[in-house]
Design an enzyme around this catalytic site. Structure first.
Site, short mmCIF file in Angstrom:
data_model
loop_
_atom_site.label_atom_id
_atom_site.label_comp_id
_atom_site.label_asym_id
_atom_site.label_seq_id
_atom_site.Cartn_x
_atom_site.Cartn_y
_atom_site.Cartn_z
N ASP A 33 0.86 -1.18 0.00
CA ASP A 33 0.00 0.00 0.00
C ASP A 33 0.90 1.23 0.00
O ASP A 33 1.86 1.33 0.77
CB ASP A 33 -0.90 0.00 1.24
CG ASP A 33 -2.05 0.99 1.13
OD1 ASP A 33 -1.78 2.18 0.88
OD2 ASP A 33 -3.21 0.58 1.30
N ILE A 34 0.59 2.19 -0.90
CA ILE A 34 1.42 3.39 -1.02
C ILE A 34 1.42 4.17 0.28
O ILE A 34 2.38 4.88 0.61
CB ILE A 34 0.93 4.26 -2.21
CG1 ILE A 34 2.02 5.21 -2.68
CG2 ILE A 34 -0.36 5.00 -1.88
CD1 ILE A 34 1.75 5.80 -4.06
N ASN A 89 -12.47 -3.45 2.93
CA ASN A 89 -13.53 -2.45 3.08
C ASN A 89 -14.48 -2.54 1.89
O ASN A 89 -14.03 -2.54 0.75
CB ASN A 89 -12.93 -1.05 3.15
CG ASN A 89 -11.96 -0.90 4.31
OD1 ASN A 89 -12.16 -1.48 5.37
ND2 ASN A 89 -10.90 -0.14 4.11
N GLN A 96 -14.03 2.09 1.85
CA GLN A 96 -13.49 1.70 0.54
C GLN A 96 -13.26 2.94 -0.31
O GLN A 96 -14.16 3.77 -0.49
CB GLN A 96 -14.46 0.75 -0.19
CG GLN A 96 -13.86 0.20 -1.48
CD GLN A 96 -14.73 -0.86 -2.15
OE1 GLN A 96 -15.89 -1.05 -1.79
NE2 GLN A 96 -14.17 -1.54 -3.13
N HIS A 102 -9.92 -5.64 -2.75
CA HIS A 102 -8.58 -5.85 -2.21
C HIS A 102 -8.64 -6.25 -0.74
O HIS A 102 -9.53 -5.83 -0.01
CB HIS A 102 -7.70 -4.60 -2.36
CG HIS A 102 -8.36 -3.33 -1.90
ND1 HIS A 102 -9.29 -2.67 -2.66
CD2 HIS A 102 -8.22 -2.60 -0.77
CE1 HIS A 102 -9.70 -1.58 -2.02
NE2 HIS A 102 -9.06 -1.51 -0.86
N HIS A 104 -6.48 -5.97 2.72
CA HIS A 104 -5.35 -5.32 3.39
C HIS A 104 -4.73 -6.34 4.34
O HIS A 104 -5.44 -6.95 5.16
CB HIS A 104 -5.82 -4.15 4.26
CG HIS A 104 -6.37 -2.98 3.52
ND1 HIS A 104 -5.61 -1.86 3.25
CD2 HIS A 104 -7.61 -2.72 3.02
CE1 HIS A 104 -6.37 -0.96 2.61
NE2 HIS A 104 -7.59 -1.46 2.47
P1 5GP Z 1 -9.45 1.17 0.64
O1 5GP Z 1 -9.51 2.55 1.24
O2 5GP Z 1 -10.24 1.12 -0.66
O3 5GP Z 1 -9.79 0.06 1.58
O4 5GP Z 1 -7.93 0.92 0.29
C1 5GP Z 1 -7.33 1.46 -0.85
C2 5GP Z 1 -5.87 1.56 -0.55
O5 5GP Z 1 -5.18 1.75 -1.76
C3 5GP Z 1 -5.51 2.75 0.34
O6 5GP Z 1 -4.98 2.27 1.57
C4 5GP Z 1 -4.50 3.55 -0.48
O7 5GP Z 1 -3.41 4.00 0.27
C5 5GP Z 1 -4.07 2.54 -1.53
N1 5GP Z 1 -3.72 3.15 -2.81
C6 5GP Z 1 -4.44 4.08 -3.48
N2 5GP Z 1 -3.82 4.41 -4.62
C7 5GP Z 1 -2.68 3.66 -4.67
C8 5GP Z 1 -1.62 3.55 -5.62
O8 5GP Z 1 -1.59 4.20 -6.66
N3 5GP Z 1 -0.61 2.69 -5.32
C9 5GP Z 1 -0.62 1.93 -4.18
N4 5GP Z 1 0.42 1.10 -3.98
N5 5GP Z 1 -1.61 2.01 -3.26
C10 5GP Z 1 -2.62 2.86 -3.51
#
Ligand code: 5GP
Ligand code: ZN
Length: 142
Positions: A33-34, A89, A96, A102, A104
């Site tokens: 995760d970035i 999420n 999300q 995805h 985590h």
């Molecule tokens: P969510 O919030 O949908 O559960 O998780 C999405 C995750 O994707 C976030 O934790 C966010 O930091 C990660 N993310 C978003 N854009 C990028 C990207 O371009 N590269 C990477 N490696 N992670 C990303």
């Protein structure tokens, strides 16, 4: 395999957006995760574009989760966390922000490591009858 050209995770799988890759095979891709909640925070995704858990069939779910033990074990070997939280999420309200399914994997080091699941349990709010009714309602929809 379905992909969505506007989806950032599909673009990561295609190599059009760089990522710190942890694992890849024919069906699954894993990368850091970035925004690392803790050191080693990894996202595990199906290569097929599915928006969320509701759109995920059993085959994709099986392939995705089948890789989780070995990736978790590799994180454990690398950084020796005291535990790992695995979460997904679904829906904006649930946090999300990327609409490509995805998981985590969040290694846990101590109580102040940055990950803070804030749910509060109320064990007395639901009677055994309430629980039976709720379970019945869900099970009838499976
Ligand atoms: P969510 O919030 O949908 O559960 O998780 C999405 C995750 O994707 C976030 O934790 C966010 O930091 C990660 N993310 C978003 N854009 C990028 C990207 O371009 N590269 C990477 N490696 N992670 C990303
Ligand atoms: Zn996608």
């Amino acid at each position: 395999m379905s992909t969505d050209k506007d989806c950032i995770f599909c673009q990561i799988i295609a190599g059009d957006i760089p990522s710190a890759k942890v694992y890849e095979d024919a069906d699954v891709y894993a990368f850091l995760d970035i925004s690392q909640v803790t050191k080693g925070h990894t996202l595990v995704i199906p290569k097929a574009h599915v928006k969320d858990i509701y759109q995920t069939n059993e085959e994709i779910a099986s392939q995705l989760f089948a890789r989780v033990p070995k990736i978790s074990t590799a994180i454990e070997k690398s950084f020796k966390p005291k535990g790992i939280n695995i979460l997904s999420n679904t829906g904006e309200l649930a946090g999300q922000s990327v609409f490509h399914l995805h998981l985590h994997l969040i290694p846990r080091y101590d109580q102040t490591d940055g990950f803070n699941p804030t749910w509060i349990t109320h064990p007395d709010d639901y009677s055994a009858n309430d629980l039976a009714e709720i379970a019945n309602s869900i099970s009838q929809n499976i």
